[in-house]
Design a protein around this motif. Structure first.
Motif, PDB file in Angstrom:
ATOM      1  N   ALA A 176       4.871  14.650   7.292  1.00 42.00           N
ATOM      2  CA  ALA A 176       4.005  13.997   8.450  1.00 42.00           C
ATOM      3  C   ALA A 176       4.823  14.490   9.959  1.00 42.00           C
ATOM      4  O   ALA A 176       5.928  14.599   9.730  1.00 42.00           O
ATOM      5  N   GLN A 177       4.244  14.767  10.867  1.00 40.29           N
ATOM      6  CA  GLN A 177       4.618  14.982  12.232  1.00 40.29           C
ATOM      7  C   GLN A 177       4.035  13.910  13.394  1.00 40.29           C
ATOM      8  O   GLN A 177       2.799  13.853  13.093  1.00 40.29           O
ATOM      9  N   LEU A 178       4.756  13.358  14.137  1.00 43.78           N
ATOM     10  CA  LEU A 178       4.283  12.485  15.221  1.00 43.78           C
ATOM     11  C   LEU A 178       4.253  13.420  16.531  1.00 43.78           C
ATOM     12  O   LEU A 178       5.186  13.577  17.026  1.00 43.78           O
ATOM     13  N   GLU A 179       3.123  13.754  17.033  1.00 44.38           N
ATOM     14  CA  GLU A 179       3.108  14.269  18.321  1.00 44.38           C
ATOM     15  C   GLU A 179       3.019  13.319  19.411  1.00 44.38           C
ATOM     16  O   GLU A 179       2.343  12.437  19.315  1.00 44.38           O
ATOM     17  N   CYS A 180       4.140  13.447  20.433  1.00 50.44           N
ATOM     18  CA  CYS A 180       4.053  12.778  21.334  1.00 50.44           C
ATOM     19  C   CYS A 180       3.988  13.125  22.528  1.00 50.44           C
ATOM     20  O   CYS A 180       4.319  14.643  22.771  1.00 50.44           O
ATOM     21  N   ALA A 181       3.540  12.539  23.803  1.00 49.80           N
ATOM     22  CA  ALA A 181       3.231  13.423  24.928  1.00 49.80           C
ATOM     23  C   ALA A 181       3.429  12.166  26.228  1.00 49.80           C
ATOM     24  O   ALA A 181       3.148  11.007  26.016  1.00 49.80           O
ATOM     25  N   ALA A 182       3.776  12.565  27.414  1.00 43.35           N
ATOM     26  CA  ALA A 182       3.880  11.747  28.406  1.00 43.35           C
ATOM     27  C   ALA A 182       3.538  12.478  29.659  1.00 43.35           C
ATOM     28  O   ALA A 182       3.699  13.578  29.695  1.00 43.35           O
ATOM     29  N   GLY A 183       2.700  11.873  30.696  1.00 45.76           N
ATOM     30  CA  GLY A 183       2.494  12.457  31.589  1.00 45.76           C
ATOM     31  C   GLY A 183       1.877  11.283  32.668  1.00 45.76           C
ATOM     32  O   GLY A 183       2.018  10.151  32.564  1.00 45.76           O
ATOM     33  N   PRO A 184       1.448  11.670  34.118  1.00 48.04           N
ATOM     34  CA  PRO A 184       0.822  10.749  34.933  1.00 48.04           C
ATOM     35  C   PRO A 184      -0.373  10.129  34.490  1.00 48.04           C
ATOM     36  O   PRO A 184      -1.133  10.391  33.459  1.00 48.04           O
ATOM     37  N   ALA A 185      -0.355   8.783  34.776  1.00 47.36           N
ATOM     38  CA  ALA A 185      -1.480   7.995  34.458  1.00 47.36           C
ATOM     39  C   ALA A 185      -2.773   8.159  34.812  1.00 47.36           C
ATOM     40  O   ALA A 185      -3.038   8.798  35.981  1.00 47.36           O
ATOM     41  N   LEU A 186      -3.791   7.820  34.209  1.00 46.93           N
ATOM     42  CA  LEU A 186      -5.028   8.049  34.457  1.00 46.93           C
ATOM     43  C   LEU A 186      -5.627   6.776  35.091  1.00 46.93           C
ATOM     44  O   LEU A 186      -5.187   5.864  34.930  1.00 46.93           O
ATOM     45  N   ALA A 187      -6.742   6.886  35.592  1.00 46.16           N
ATOM     46  CA  ALA A 187      -7.694   5.838  36.086  1.00 46.16           C
ATOM     47  C   ALA A 187      -7.895   4.743  34.953  1.00 46.16           C
ATOM     48  O   ALA A 187      -8.271   5.114  33.952  1.00 46.16           O
ATOM     49  N   ALA A 188      -7.463   3.584  34.969  1.00 48.48           N
ATOM     50  CA  ALA A 188      -7.611   2.449  34.033  1.00 48.48           C
ATOM     51  C   ALA A 188      -8.959   2.404  33.522  1.00 48.48           C
ATOM     52  O   ALA A 188      -9.027   2.384  32.246  1.00 48.48           O
ATOM     53  N   ASP A 189      -9.921   2.681  34.390  1.00 47.17           N
ATOM     54  CA  ASP A 189     -11.400   2.209  33.919  1.00 47.17           C
ATOM     55  C   ASP A 189     -11.864   3.513  32.967  1.00 47.17           C
ATOM     56  O   ASP A 189     -12.921   3.467  32.183  1.00 47.17           O
ATOM     57  N   LEU A 190     -11.146   4.689  33.151  1.00 44.90           N
ATOM     58  CA  LEU A 190     -11.734   5.812  32.459  1.00 44.90           C
ATOM     59  C   LEU A 190     -10.947   6.035  30.913  1.00 44.90           C
ATOM     60  O   LEU A 190     -11.088   6.863  30.126  1.00 44.90           O
ATOM     61  N   THR A 191      -9.610   5.234  31.062  1.00 48.71           N
ATOM     62  CA  THR A 191      -8.670   5.472  29.361  1.00 48.71           C
ATOM     63  C   THR A 191      -8.290   4.302  29.046  1.00 48.71           C
ATOM     64  O   THR A 191      -7.272   3.652  29.295  1.00 48.71           O
ATOM     65  N   PRO A 192      -9.103   3.630  28.080  1.00 45.61           N
ATOM     66  CA  PRO A 192      -8.606   2.436  27.282  1.00 45.61           C
ATOM     67  C   PRO A 192      -7.304   2.695  26.473  1.00 45.61           C
ATOM     68  O   PRO A 192      -7.148   3.803  26.113  1.00 45.61           O
ATOM     69  N   SER A 193      -6.340   1.857  26.700  1.00 42.73           N
ATOM     70  CA  SER A 193      -5.168   1.995  25.875  1.00 42.73           C
ATOM     71  C   SER A 193      -4.600   0.536  25.477  1.00 42.73           C
ATOM     72  O   SER A 193      -5.120  -0.334  25.827  1.00 42.73           O
ATOM     73  N   PHE A 194      -3.553   0.608  24.662  1.00 41.43           N
ATOM     74  CA  PHE A 194      -3.066  -0.263  23.947  1.00 41.43           C
ATOM     75  C   PHE A 194      -2.157  -1.314  24.992  1.00 41.43           C
ATOM     76  O   PHE A 194      -1.701  -0.755  25.950  1.00 41.43           O
ATOM     77  N   ALA A 195      -1.880  -2.569  24.661  1.00 39.59           N
ATOM     78  CA  ALA A 195      -1.327  -3.489  25.557  1.00 39.59           C
ATOM     79  C   ALA A 195       0.114  -3.103  25.721  1.00 39.59           C
ATOM     80  O   ALA A 195       0.976  -3.223  26.617  1.00 39.59           O
TER      81      ALA A 195
END
Length: 230
Positions: A176-195
């Motif tokens: 198995a492979q874990l794909e990781c990515a990082a970059g600029p944040a999106l508008a909070a109301d458009l991108t549900p995310s974990f706490a």
């Protein structure tokens, strides 16, 4: 667009549930040492053992936002009360205490790295593990992330983490492979995310679905896919 992408091979992973009140079983640690360990180190050693007990040699990346802050707080209380500080407590209060204990228990002198990067600690630990693995794919890399919330006396902590631990073993031949990515944040109301990043990575590993965390102007994304190695 996400600015940075990398993939790590996941040979094995283990998690100690966030907020769990039970004490991890670390019978593999001799009683004299076991009595001296904090709850944080016990969680970390449990998931590390689950992932790499059958490996004689493994590089370690240990990550924790607060580290042994509770032990440090106890020493400060002793100083306020004009009590002597325990040498054992002092030696086990540093961020890399668990890494040192782990290497001694295993009699493994492989390199160990300790990382603390605020709310993004786990993300940067996975990036560090990737860099180490790419430099030497022949030697496994174990990521151990363990944390517990700061004492209330330190006041509110932004993006605070619950108590819990996560271990991930990077090894050649993983299915198995874990794909990781990082970059600029999106508008909070458009991108549900974990706490927290820990919740997001666990979800990505267990649900085989993409999971995102964002804060401090950045977003991080993880997803697991089967087959092949990085």
């Amino acid at each position: 667009m996400l600015d940075l992408r990398w993939t790590i091979p996941v040979a094995r992973w283990s998690s100690w549930p966030d907020g769990a009140t039970a004490t991890p079983d670390i019978a593999f640690v001799e009683p004299l040492v076991r009595r001296r360990l904090s709850a944080l180190s016990k969680m970390a050693l449990r998931v590390a053992h689950d992932c790499a007990a059958d490996h004689d040699v493994v590089r370690l990346v240990f990550a924790s936002r607060h580290g042994e802050l509770r032990r440090t707080t106890g020493m400060l209380e002793d100083l306020v009360a004009n009590q002597p500080v325990s040498p054992t407590a002092f030696s086990l209060s540093v961020l890399n205490a668990m890494a040192g204990v782990y290497s001694i228990l295993r009699r493994d002198t492989s390199p160990a790295t300790a990382i603390s990067a605020g709310a993004e600690t786990l993300g940067y630990a996975l990036l560090e593990a990737y860099a180490q693995y790419r430099a030497d794919p022949g030697t496994p890399v174990l990521v151990v992330y363990a944390d517990e919330p700061a004492d209330d006396r330190y006041g509110p902590v932004d993006d605070e983490v619950p108590a819990g631990a996560l271990g991930i073993l990077l090894d050649r031949g993983a299915r198995a492979q874990l794909e990781c990515a990082a970059g600029p944040a999106l508008a909070a109301d458009l991108t549900p995310s974990f706490a927290t990043q820990g919740e997001a990575v666990r979800h990505g590993l267990s649900a085989r679905a993409g999971a995102m965390w964002q804060g401090l102007g950045r977003r991080w994304h993880w997803s697991l896919r089967e087959g092949g190695t990085a």
